[in-house]
Scaffold this active site. Structure first.
Site, PDB file in Angstrom:
ATOM      1  N   ASN A   7       0.880  -1.179   0.000  1.00 53.20           N
ATOM      2  CA  ASN A   7       0.000   0.000   0.000  1.00 53.20           C
ATOM      3  C   ASN A   7       0.913   1.223   0.000  1.00 53.20           C
ATOM      4  O   ASN A   7       1.471   1.593   1.036  1.00 53.20           O
ATOM      5  CB  ASN A   7      -0.892  -0.051   1.246  1.00 53.20           C
ATOM      6  CG  ASN A   7      -1.858   1.120   1.303  1.00 53.20           C
ATOM      7  OD1 ASN A   7      -1.796   2.035   0.478  1.00 53.20           O
ATOM      8  ND2 ASN A   7      -2.750   1.087   2.274  1.00 53.20           N
ATOM      9  N   ARG A  91      -2.523  -2.055  -3.502  1.00 45.73           N
ATOM     10  CA  ARG A  91      -3.748  -1.286  -3.325  1.00 45.73           C
ATOM     11  C   ARG A  91      -3.673  -0.087  -4.263  1.00 45.73           C
ATOM     12  O   ARG A  91      -2.693   0.667  -4.227  1.00 45.73           O
ATOM     13  CB  ARG A  91      -3.852  -0.795  -1.884  1.00 45.73           C
ATOM     14  CG  ARG A  91      -5.033   0.124  -1.704  1.00 45.73           C
ATOM     15  CD  ARG A  91      -5.033   0.758  -0.336  1.00 45.73           C
ATOM     16  NE  ARG A  91      -6.198   1.612  -0.217  1.00 45.73           N
ATOM     17  CZ  ARG A  91      -6.179   2.810   0.340  1.00 45.73           C
ATOM     18  NH1 ARG A  91      -5.064   3.315   0.828  1.00 45.73           N
ATOM     19  NH2 ARG A  91      -7.279   3.513   0.427  1.00 45.73           N
ATOM     20  N   HIS A 180     -13.155   2.926  -0.249  1.00 43.31           N
ATOM     21  CA  HIS A 180     -13.108   1.870   0.793  1.00 43.31           C
ATOM     22  C   HIS A 180     -13.777   0.575   0.313  1.00 43.31           C
ATOM     23  O   HIS A 180     -14.248  -0.226   1.124  1.00 43.31           O
ATOM     24  CB  HIS A 180     -13.836   2.293   2.091  1.00 43.31           C
ATOM     25  CG  HIS A 180     -13.368   3.566   2.701  1.00 43.31           C
ATOM     26  ND1 HIS A 180     -14.232   4.551   3.121  1.00 43.31           N
ATOM     27  CD2 HIS A 180     -12.124   4.012   2.992  1.00 43.31           C
ATOM     28  CE1 HIS A 180     -13.559   5.558   3.631  1.00 43.31           C
ATOM     29  NE2 HIS A 180     -12.259   5.255   3.568  1.00 43.31           N
ATOM     30  N   ARG A 241     -12.681  16.049   7.501  1.00 42.12           N
ATOM     31  CA  ARG A 241     -13.502  16.305   6.305  1.00 42.12           C
ATOM     32  C   ARG A 241     -14.942  16.569   6.725  1.00 42.12           C
ATOM     33  O   ARG A 241     -15.437  15.969   7.680  1.00 42.12           O
ATOM     34  CB  ARG A 241     -13.449  15.104   5.364  1.00 42.12           C
ATOM     35  CG  ARG A 241     -12.076  14.893   4.766  1.00 42.12           C
ATOM     36  CD  ARG A 241     -12.055  13.646   3.907  1.00 42.12           C
ATOM     37  NE  ARG A 241     -11.065  12.701   4.368  1.00 42.12           N
ATOM     38  CZ  ARG A 241     -11.024  11.426   4.003  1.00 42.12           C
ATOM     39  NH1 ARG A 241     -11.923  10.940   3.188  1.00 42.12           N
ATOM     40  NH2 ARG A 241     -10.083  10.639   4.470  1.00 42.12           N
ATOM     41  N   GLU A 386      -8.348  -5.344   4.575  1.00 44.31           N
ATOM     42  CA  GLU A 386      -8.189  -5.077   3.144  1.00 44.31           C
ATOM     43  C   GLU A 386      -6.996  -5.844   2.578  1.00 44.31           C
ATOM     44  O   GLU A 386      -7.030  -6.294   1.435  1.00 44.31           O
ATOM     45  CB  GLU A 386      -8.011  -3.569   2.918  1.00 44.31           C
ATOM     46  CG  GLU A 386      -9.290  -2.791   3.168  1.00 44.31           C
ATOM     47  CD  GLU A 386      -9.065  -1.366   3.602  1.00 44.31           C
ATOM     48  OE1 GLU A 386      -8.624  -1.161   4.760  1.00 44.31           O
ATOM     49  OE2 GLU A 386      -9.330  -0.449   2.816  1.00 44.31           O
TER      50      GLU A 386
END
Ligand code: AMP
Length: 401
Positions: A7, A91, A180, A241, A386
């Site tokens: 990743n 990823r 995601h 955010r 993941e």
């Protein structure tokens, strides 16, 4: 078969070495501050103490060379020689409309990931750096790309087209993509296993609640709607955010404060959310602590978050015309009994009943059912994984070729 899962961020590289199909992680680590002063590698051979190396790491190729050397190291390594390594799985954040599943990386795939750079200007270039560095270091090693957006490619147009002039979709690829996806896929399928029911028969809302959060409607195993969109700002309130905001307010603020698009983007991505509302922290643990001490803004953040999640679950129950299970995952979803309890509190009318005792105990990476026995909708906590999905897809694609 040994598979290296990678990743790559712009200045970081996370890795795990899997022994497949045993699904066993034998080593993992993190390279930080690549290309910046003070770079370091933390490497752990599973079952041993971590090794930390402070070394100059100019770029991702140098970082990968260190990783490979550590994997081969006599004391901290898990490989006897490089030929044991069967593939690398990456990823990749954005696959646009091109990729609805994982693929073996070739020249065309690299070009397609490059084409998606305008859609993910921070992430895709970093992912490409990792892919190119690996290609230079081990040119013959098969590489596989696993996309964050792929799982959401099953959404119907009514869920991904915005009510803007259609040409913005055709010209700029302006639509909802969602993110995601690998996490939503993993926890939905794991939930079906835990419930001992075929995923095809289940209507599940998966709540990935971390620094970034998204909520997804998984109907019969496919995503039919998700709360993140073209980018990673909409949906529920997040650490820094904003979540959903009326776009006309954003235009108004830009006008009032004379902000250009880059400055407003910074506000929406980095200065909003838990941090923007409280000035305390972007970390929910700090917010919960401040709330316990009576801080009103922190209390407001917790209320906004739980209310927002509950509203999405309600909306997706309507979109799927039913609900069998809610799954909580990622840092907040796996650990915050407070948020889970408040969310479930809104949803009693749908037959969602959370068991307070089970809920309180389900923290720190535990997996299980937190609903009451008579709850018609099951509520589960599933730690996301993941990396395992990337390892499995990589294993499958390499075994086929
Ligand atoms: P992630 O992006 O999945 O690593 O999640 C990070 C978020 O999880 C941060 O907002 C953390 O505050 C939150 N988190 C982690 N542990 C806890 C906890 N015990 N209670 C509440 N929030 C937590």
């Amino acid at each position: 078969m040994k598979i290296l899962v990678l990743n790559c961020g712009s200045s970081s590289l996370k890795y795990q070495l899997f022994d497949m199909p045993k699904e066993m992680v034998t080593a993992k680590g993190l390279v930080e501050r690549i290309g910046i002063e003070g770079s370091r590698i933390k490497h752990t051979k599973v079952g041993s103490n971590a090794v930390v190396k402070d070394v100059d790491i100019a770029n991702h190729k140098v970082a990968l060379k260190y990783v490979v050397d550590l994997l081969l190291d006599e004391n901290n390594g898990v490989l006897e020689n490089l030929s044991e390594l069967a593939a690398a799985g990456h990823r990749v954040v954005h696959g646009g409309e091109k990729f609805a599943s994982s693929v073996v990386i070739d020249v065309e795939v690299i070009e397609a990931i490059e084409e998606c750079v305008p859609l993910a200007p921070l992430h895709n270039p970093a992912n490409l750096m990792g892919i190119r560095a690996m290609k230079e270091l081990l040119p013959d090693l098969p590489q596989i790309a696993v996309f964050d957006t792929a799982f959401h490619q099953t959404m119907p147009p009514k869920a991904y087209i915005y009510g803007l002039p259609y040409r913005y979709y055709t010209t700029y690829k302006g639509r909802r993509y969602g993110f995601h996806g690998t996490s939503h896929y993993y926890v939905a399928y794991r939930a079906a296993q835990l419930l001992e029911k075929p995923i095809e028969d289940l209507k599940i809302v998966t709540c990935h609640l971390g620094n970034g959060s998204s909520i997804t409607a998984v109907d019969g195993g496919v995503s039919i709607g998700t709360s993140l969109g073209f980018g990673t700002v909409p949906g529920v309130i997040m650490g820094t955010r904003s979540g959903n905001v009326d776009p006309t307010l954003i235009l108004h603020i830009m006008e009032q404060e004379g902000l250009n698009p880059a400055q407003m983007s910074h506000v929406l991505h980095k200065e909003s959310g838990f941090w923007g509302l409280t000035g305390i922290s972007s970390d929910l643990r700090d917010i919960e602590e401040a709330m316990e001490k009576g801080n009103e803004r922190a209390t407001l953040v917790v209320e906004i978050l739980a209310y927002g999640i509950a509203k999405f679950i309600g909306a997706y129950t309507a979109a799927m015309k039913g609900l069998d299970a809610i799954v909580f995952t990622a840092g907040i979803g796996e650990n915050s009994a407070l948020i889970r309890n408040k969310v479930c509190d809104y949803l009693g009318f749908l037959g969602v009943h959370c068991d307070p005792g089970k809920n309180d105990e389900m923290t720190g990476g535990k997996e299980g059912d937190i609903s009451k026995d008579d709850s018609s909708v099951k509520v589960l906590v599933v730690p996301t994984n993941e990396e395992l999905v990337i390892a499995k897809d990589t294993y499958q694609l390499v075994s086929q070729s």
